[in-house]
Design a protein around this motif. Structure first.
Motif, PDB file in Angstrom:
ATOM      1  N   TRP A  90       0.815  -1.213   0.000  1.00 19.74           N
ATOM      2  CA  TRP A  90       0.000   0.000   0.000  1.00 19.74           C
ATOM      3  C   TRP A  90       0.850   1.265   0.000  1.00 19.74           C
ATOM      4  O   TRP A  90       0.393   2.324  -0.409  1.00 19.74           O
ATOM      5  CB  TRP A  90      -0.962   0.015   1.185  1.00 19.74           C
ATOM      6  CG  TRP A  90      -0.352  -0.166   2.542  1.00 19.74           C
ATOM      7  CD1 TRP A  90      -0.336  -1.306   3.289  1.00 19.74           C
ATOM      8  CD2 TRP A  90       0.331   0.818   3.326  1.00 19.74           C
ATOM      9  NE1 TRP A  90       0.317  -1.097   4.476  1.00 19.74           N
ATOM     10  CE2 TRP A  90       0.730   0.195   4.531  1.00 19.74           C
ATOM     11  CE3 TRP A  90       0.633   2.161   3.133  1.00 19.74           C
ATOM     12  CZ2 TRP A  90       1.423   0.870   5.528  1.00 19.74           C
ATOM     13  CZ3 TRP A  90       1.332   2.840   4.133  1.00 19.74           C
ATOM     14  CH2 TRP A  90       1.719   2.196   5.308  1.00 19.74           C
ATOM     15  N   TYR A  91       2.094   1.169   0.447  1.00 19.38           N
ATOM     16  CA  TYR A  91       2.955   2.355   0.478  1.00 19.38           C
ATOM     17  C   TYR A  91       3.185   2.887  -0.932  1.00 19.38           C
ATOM     18  O   TYR A  91       3.237   4.090  -1.158  1.00 19.38           O
ATOM     19  CB  TYR A  91       4.280   1.998   1.138  1.00 19.38           C
ATOM     20  CG  TYR A  91       5.214   3.178   1.313  1.00 19.38           C
ATOM     21  CD1 TYR A  91       5.030   4.080   2.352  1.00 19.38           C
ATOM     22  CD2 TYR A  91       6.279   3.382   0.446  1.00 19.38           C
ATOM     23  CE1 TYR A  91       5.880   5.157   2.520  1.00 19.38           C
ATOM     24  CE2 TYR A  91       7.137   4.456   0.612  1.00 19.38           C
ATOM     25  CZ  TYR A  91       6.934   5.337   1.647  1.00 19.38           C
ATOM     26  OH  TYR A  91       7.779   6.409   1.803  1.00 19.38           O
ATOM     27  N   ARG A  92       3.304   1.988  -1.889  1.00 20.33           N
ATOM     28  CA  ARG A  92       3.517   2.406  -3.272  1.00 20.33           C
ATOM     29  C   ARG A  92       2.211   2.780  -3.958  1.00 20.33           C
ATOM     30  O   ARG A  92       2.208   3.503  -4.942  1.00 20.33           O
ATOM     31  CB  ARG A  92       4.215   1.282  -4.044  1.00 20.33           C
ATOM     32  CG  ARG A  92       5.605   0.978  -3.516  1.00 20.33           C
ATOM     33  CD  ARG A  92       6.333  -0.008  -4.418  1.00 20.33           C
ATOM     34  NE  ARG A  92       5.720  -1.328  -4.430  1.00 20.33           N
ATOM     35  CZ  ARG A  92       5.975  -2.263  -3.519  1.00 20.33           C
ATOM     36  NH1 ARG A  92       6.805  -2.001  -2.534  1.00 20.33           N
ATOM     37  NH2 ARG A  92       5.406  -3.444  -3.588  1.00 20.33           N
ATOM     38  N   ALA A  93       1.089   2.278  -3.439  1.00 17.40           N
ATOM     39  CA  ALA A  93      -0.194   2.514  -4.102  1.00 17.40           C
ATOM     40  C   ALA A  93      -0.804   3.862  -3.747  1.00 17.40           C
ATOM     41  O   ALA A  93      -1.559   4.422  -4.537  1.00 17.40           O
ATOM     42  CB  ALA A  93      -1.180   1.404  -3.734  1.00 17.40           C
ATOM     43  N   LEU A  94      -0.502   4.392  -2.565  1.00 13.15           N
ATOM     44  CA  LEU A  94      -1.180   5.602  -2.101  1.00 13.15           C
ATOM     45  C   LEU A  94      -0.432   6.863  -2.513  1.00 13.15           C
ATOM     46  O   LEU A  94       0.720   7.047  -2.146  1.00 13.15           O
ATOM     47  CB  LEU A  94      -1.313   5.580  -0.574  1.00 13.15           C
ATOM     48  CG  LEU A  94      -2.200   4.489   0.012  1.00 13.15           C
ATOM     49  CD1 LEU A  94      -2.231   4.605   1.523  1.00 13.15           C
ATOM     50  CD2 LEU A  94      -3.606   4.567  -0.552  1.00 13.15           C
ATOM     51  N   PRO A  95      -1.088   7.760  -3.235  1.00 11.41           N
ATOM     52  CA  PRO A  95      -0.433   9.013  -3.625  1.00 11.41           C
ATOM     53  C   PRO A  95      -0.672  10.152  -2.645  1.00 11.41           C
ATOM     54  O   PRO A  95      -0.274  11.272  -2.906  1.00 11.41           O
ATOM     55  CB  PRO A  95      -1.090   9.324  -4.978  1.00 11.41           C
ATOM     56  CG  PRO A  95      -2.464   8.770  -4.840  1.00 11.41           C
ATOM     57  CD  PRO A  95      -2.357   7.558  -3.945  1.00 11.41           C
ATOM     58  N   TRP A  96      -1.336   9.886  -1.513  1.00 14.28           N
ATOM     59  CA  TRP A  96      -1.703  10.979  -0.606  1.00 14.28           C
ATOM     60  C   TRP A  96      -0.896  10.911   0.674  1.00 14.28           C
ATOM     61  O   TRP A  96      -0.849   9.889   1.347  1.00 14.28           O
ATOM     62  CB  TRP A  96      -3.191  10.920  -0.256  1.00 14.28           C
ATOM     63  CG  TRP A  96      -4.022  10.700  -1.448  1.00 14.28           C
ATOM     64  CD1 TRP A  96      -4.308  11.603  -2.430  1.00 14.28           C
ATOM     65  CD2 TRP A  96      -4.649   9.485  -1.827  1.00 14.28           C
ATOM     66  NE1 TRP A  96      -5.080  11.027  -3.386  1.00 14.28           N
ATOM     67  CE2 TRP A  96      -5.310   9.720  -3.048  1.00 14.28           C
ATOM     68  CE3 TRP A  96      -4.726   8.224  -1.259  1.00 14.28           C
ATOM     69  CZ2 TRP A  96      -6.034   8.741  -3.707  1.00 14.28           C
ATOM     70  CZ3 TRP A  96      -5.443   7.247  -1.911  1.00 14.28           C
ATOM     71  CH2 TRP A  96      -6.087   7.510  -3.116  1.00 14.28           C
ATOM     72  N   GLU A  97      -0.343  12.041   1.032  1.00 12.05           N
ATOM     73  CA  GLU A  97       0.474  12.076   2.239  1.00 12.05           C
ATOM     74  C   GLU A  97      -0.360  11.907   3.499  1.00 12.05           C
ATOM     75  O   GLU A  97       0.097  11.321   4.474  1.00 12.05           O
ATOM     76  CB  GLU A  97       1.275  13.388   2.237  1.00 12.05           C
ATOM     77  CG  GLU A  97       1.254  14.194   3.507  1.00 12.05           C
ATOM     78  CD  GLU A  97       0.000  15.052   3.614  1.00 12.05           C
ATOM     79  OE1 GLU A  97      -0.372  15.385   4.738  1.00 12.05           O
ATOM     80  OE2 GLU A  97      -0.613  15.370   2.574  1.00 12.05           O
ATOM     81  N   ASP A  98      -1.617  12.384   3.518  1.00  6.24           N
ATOM     82  CA  ASP A  98      -2.374  12.328   4.767  1.00  6.24           C
ATOM     83  C   ASP A  98      -2.758  10.903   5.159  1.00  6.24           C
ATOM     84  O   ASP A  98      -2.678  10.528   6.332  1.00  6.24           O
ATOM     85  CB  ASP A  98      -3.607  13.237   4.719  1.00  6.24           C
ATOM     86  CG  ASP A  98      -4.481  13.032   3.499  1.00  6.24           C
ATOM     87  OD1 ASP A  98      -4.212  12.118   2.687  1.00  6.24           O
ATOM     88  OD2 ASP A  98      -5.454  13.800   3.340  1.00  6.24           O
ATOM     89  N   VAL A  99      -3.148  10.084   4.184  1.00  3.28           N
ATOM     90  CA  VAL A  99      -3.480   8.688   4.492  1.00  3.28           C
ATOM     91  C   VAL A  99      -2.223   7.930   4.921  1.00  3.28           C
ATOM     92  O   VAL A  99      -2.249   7.127   5.857  1.00  3.28           O
ATOM     93  CB  VAL A  99      -4.134   7.996   3.280  1.00  3.28           C
ATOM     94  CG1 VAL A  99      -4.499   6.555   3.620  1.00  3.28           C
ATOM     95  CG2 VAL A  99      -5.377   8.756   2.834  1.00  3.28           C
ATOM     96  N   LEU A 100      -1.114   8.195   4.249  1.00  2.00           N
ATOM     97  CA  LEU A 100       0.147   7.551   4.623  1.00  2.00           C
ATOM     98  C   LEU A 100       0.552   7.918   6.047  1.00  2.00           C
ATOM     99  O   LEU A 100       0.945   7.058   6.840  1.00  2.00           O
ATOM    100  CB  LEU A 100       1.254   7.969   3.653  1.00  2.00           C
ATOM    101  CG  LEU A 100       1.223   7.346   2.263  1.00  2.00           C
ATOM    102  CD1 LEU A 100       2.271   7.996   1.377  1.00  2.00           C
ATOM    103  CD2 LEU A 100       1.458   5.848   2.337  1.00  2.00           C
ATOM    104  N   VAL A 101       0.463   9.209   6.365  1.00  5.10           N
ATOM    105  CA  VAL A 101       0.845   9.670   7.701  1.00  5.10           C
ATOM    106  C   VAL A 101      -0.029   9.006   8.759  1.00  5.10           C
ATOM    107  O   VAL A 101       0.465   8.486   9.766  1.00  5.10           O
ATOM    108  CB  VAL A 101       0.744  11.205   7.794  1.00  5.10           C
ATOM    109  CG1 VAL A 101       0.789  11.675   9.248  1.00  5.10           C
ATOM    110  CG2 VAL A 101       1.875  11.856   7.013  1.00  5.10           C
TER     111      VAL A 101
END
Length: 224
Positions: A127-138
């Motif tokens: 999922w780290y490579r799939a998500l383009p949004w910083e807020d969901v990653l954070v």
């Protein structure tokens, strides 16, 4: 390394009355957690192939990326984790270019390069490579490390009003038209004592659906 501790009398007083660690504060816009948008016309579109339904971090709660507050210790958590994963990717890419890599190429890997003498790097999840949004990653990374998010009413989404206790308001498409006027009201102190007008739209205050329809009726605005 651990972040440095504040020093001096002020720091001792601040630590006594305020939380100095574990602070992750902002606006919780999606109370049911992250759900990928499947409409191809949306700028947030994510296909089933990119992130299958039921995969993590779907359902993870996170604070909106237009404005949130982090304490220094959590910033270090984010920086350390992402640096490990990115360094692993760079090293894997270097192995491929030098002819020493297998089929993985530039993918994130568990093992370091032959020239690296430190501990192995953790493998970044898919999922780290799939998500383009910083807020969901954070939000995902911090909650994996046990951090608790705090939704604060002072962080105001674009479809909500701007009362006197507003800390951050998301202007979104209203920014060009309203930024100067809002800055003047804040500088004058008016915003400290009363609500101010912070949208030019015809939507009802607090209605996301009405705000979204108004927003997408504007010429040249990319759908969300």
């Amino acid at each position: 390394a651990a972040p440095p501790k504040p020093e001096g009398q002020w720091a001792e007083s601040a630590q006594r009355y305020y939380r100095m660690e574990g602070v992750y504060m902002g606006a919780l816009e999606n109370r049911n957690g992250f759900v990928p948008i499947r409409q191809p016309g949306s700028k947030w579109y994510l296909s089933e192939e990119d992130l299958p339904s039921g995969s993590p971090p779907i359902g993870t709660r996170y604070l909106a990326g237009w404005g949130y507050l982090l304490s220094r210790d959590l910033v270090h958590v984010l920086a350390r984790t992402s640096a490990q994963w990115h360094l692993g990717a760079v090293q894997s890419a270097g192995e491929e270019q030098s002819g020493r890599s297998g089929e993985d190429g530039a993918e994130f890997r568990n093992s370091p390069t032959r020239n690296h003498t430190g501990p192995p790097y953790p493998q970044a999840p898919a999922w780290y490579r799939a998500l383009p949004w910083e807020d969901v990653l954070v939000g995902t990374l911090l909650q994996q490390h046990g951090a608790m998010l705090q939704s604060h009413r002072g962080f105001s989404p674009a479809w909500r009003p701007c009362p006197e206790y507003t800390i951050v308001h998301h202007l979104d498409v209203d920014a060009p038209a309203l930024m100067e006027a809002l800055a003047a009201q804040e500088a004058s102190g008016l915003w400290n004592i009363k609500w101010v007008q912070c949208t030019s739209g015809w939507h009802a205050a607090g209605s996301y659906e009405q705000w979204k329809r108004w927003r997408e009726s504007l010429a040249g605005v990319e759908p969300i």
